[in-house]
Design a protein around this motif. Structure first.
Motif, PDB file in Angstrom:
ATOM      1  N   SER A 105     -10.390  -0.794  13.216  1.00 32.55           N
ATOM      2  CA  SER A 105      -9.357  -0.090  13.967  1.00 32.55           C
ATOM      3  C   SER A 105      -9.309  -0.589  15.401  1.00 32.55           C
ATOM      4  CB  SER A 105      -9.617   1.414  13.941  1.00 32.55           C
ATOM      5  OG  SER A 105     -10.751   1.733  14.724  1.00 32.55           O
TER       6      SER A 105
ATOM      7  N   GLY B 138      -3.275   7.421   9.770  1.00 39.65           N
ATOM      8  CA  GLY B 138      -4.619   7.021  10.169  1.00 39.65           C
ATOM      9  C   GLY B 138      -4.537   6.029  11.309  1.00 39.65           C
TER      10      GLY B 138
ATOM     11  N   GLU C 217       1.151   1.501   3.060  1.00 35.58           N
ATOM     12  CA  GLU C 217       0.457   1.269   4.307  1.00 35.58           C
ATOM     13  C   GLU C 217       1.155   0.165   5.086  1.00 35.58           C
ATOM     14  OE1 GLU C 217      -2.209   2.666   5.557  1.00 35.58           O
ATOM     15  OE2 GLU C 217      -3.247   3.664   3.936  1.00 35.58           O
TER      16      GLU C 217
ATOM     17  N   LYS D  46      -5.924   1.215   5.882  1.00 36.42           N
ATOM     18  CA  LYS D  46      -6.664   2.309   6.492  1.00 36.42           C
ATOM     19  C   LYS D  46      -7.500   3.052   5.453  1.00 36.42           C
ATOM     20  CE  LYS D  46      -2.424   3.283   9.098  1.00 36.42           C
ATOM     21  NZ  LYS D  46      -1.379   4.302   9.289  1.00 36.42           N
ATOM     22  N   SER D  47      -6.907   3.241   4.275  1.00 37.19           N
ATOM     23  CA  SER D  47      -7.538   4.089   3.272  1.00 37.19           C
ATOM     24  C   SER D  47      -8.649   3.395   2.490  1.00 37.19           C
ATOM     25  CB  SER D  47      -6.476   4.606   2.293  1.00 37.19           C
ATOM     26  OG  SER D  47      -5.832   3.521   1.644  1.00 37.19           O
TER      27      SER D  47
ATOM     28  N   HIS E 289      -4.966  -0.785  12.955  1.00 34.35           N
ATOM     29  CA  HIS E 289      -6.080  -1.731  12.908  1.00 34.35           C
ATOM     30  C   HIS E 289      -5.636  -3.116  13.358  1.00 34.35           C
ATOM     31  CE1 HIS E 289      -4.140  -2.969   9.193  1.00 34.35           C
ATOM     32  NE2 HIS E 289      -4.375  -1.804   8.616  1.00 34.35           N
TER      33      HIS E 289
END
Length: 353
Positions: free
Chosen positions: A232, A42, A6, A225-226, A45
């Protein structure tokens, strides 16, 4: 520069290291082209914003040519199948533009839309050994955290794919985090060996390390994100307030900035300070014995106020998805021009057709 892991606040940009290490650029002065990017896995953020997006805009304002790759092919390095790639690619462009990236001065393109870039992978693979790839510490870490049941060839050779990303456009400055330096060293090795074997063609790109503070997630763990612990860029005020109300703190009512011993509290102080352009210690002093409730209220107000203009721009841009596709279409055309020219130069240097 992109990574299978990420992207976090460690992947871009203001230099902090001195000139002792020739891999690390102490300043952006004298450099011409920057390459960076993200995987469309995704929404971006707040960690991405303070760690990467804001700094990309600053690099652009310094007059450097900015190349941003939406690394859609690279999604499958550690996942068995991609998910809603086109939609997520457009959403990345949406976040870039809302954050202030100017598509008139930056080239935003998708990895899969530039065949000549990916074709460079074959000659580049001939310039590194299996043993060298096996020793890469970043690859080892990415394999350990892979979502795949077995290590794919794509994952194993990922540093060489990144070399192609960098060298196709002859980027000479690459915003990275400390953990990405081994990948960049592979790209420099590929460039150096190609130049030695076939004649000088590629610059050896230098790293631009970030001094951006690393934001944690609302659970005081790595923002991701996960993991559902990140706010976000597209979040509204109510969602921001809900996320911050649930943020991890501690029982001590006296608020102090102590990242080592009080990570949750310190993270909220840091977030507030970044939004208000202040020192987190000063924010802590003002809250004093107000406790976690006052801290979360202050952080919520700071975040919502700071991101209000960005969110307004984002909502306006989101109403016209055609514009986002046009930005990618234009960027892809520009990236293809560069990649085709570089591939032709490589073929000439190697004596192939």
């Amino acid at each position: 520069m992109t990574a299978p892991a990420e992207p976090t606040g460690t992947d871009t940009t203001a230099a902090t290291a001195g000139p002792a290490n020739p891999l690390i650029a102490p300043t952006a002065a004298g450099h011409r082209r920057v390459l960076t990017g993200d995987r469309p896995t995704g929404p971006l953020h707040l960690g991405h914003y303070f760690g990467t997006l804001r700094n990309r805009v600053q690099l652009q304002s310094q007059g450097l040519e900015l190349m941003i790759v939406v690394a859609d092919y690279q999604v499958i390095t550690d996942r068995d199948r991609p998910d809603r790639l086109a939609e997520r690619a457009e959403n990345l462009v949406l976040d870039y533009l809302a954050a202030g990236v100017d598509p008139g001065r930056a080239t935003i393109f998708t990895h899969s839309a530039v065949p000549a870039l990916n074709q460079l992978l074959l000659p580049f693979l001939s310039l590194v050994s299996v043993a060298e790839l096996s020793r890469n510490p970043t690859v080892k870490d990415e394999i350990a955290h892979s979502r795949q049941s077995a290590v794919s060839g794509l994952m194993f050779t990922y540093p060489v794919h990144q070399a192609a990303d960098l060298l196709f456009c002859k980027a000479d400055l690459v915003p990275v985090g400390q953990d990405q330096l081994p990948h960049l060293e592979v790209a420099r090795t590929v460039a150096r060996r190609f130049n030695d074997r076939y004649g000088t063609l590629f610059p050896e790109p230098q790293a631009l390390l970030s001094d951006a503070p690393l934001l944690l997630g609302t659970d005081a763990g790595k923002m991701s994100k996960s993991r559902g612990n990140a706010i976000s860029l597209g979040a509204d005020g109510d969602e921001t307030a809900r996320m911050l109300r649930g943020a991890v703190t501690d029982p001590d009512r006296h608020i102090a900035y102590d990242p080592e011993h009080r990570p949750g509290v310190s993270n909220l102080l840091l977030l507030t300070a970044l939004c208000q352009d202040r020192d987190p210690h000063q924010v802590a002093e003002e809250i004093g014995a107000g406790g976690a409730a006052a801290l979360k209220r202050t952080a919520t107000e700071a975040v919502n106020e700071y991101f209000r203009p960005l969110r307004a721009r984002r909502a306006e841009l989101a109403a016209d998805r055609t514009l986002l596709r046009e930005v990618l279409h234009t960027g892809n055309a520009r990236a293809n021009e560069i990649a085709n020219r570089t591939l032709a130069e490589v073929r000439t240097a190697m004596g192939t057709f």
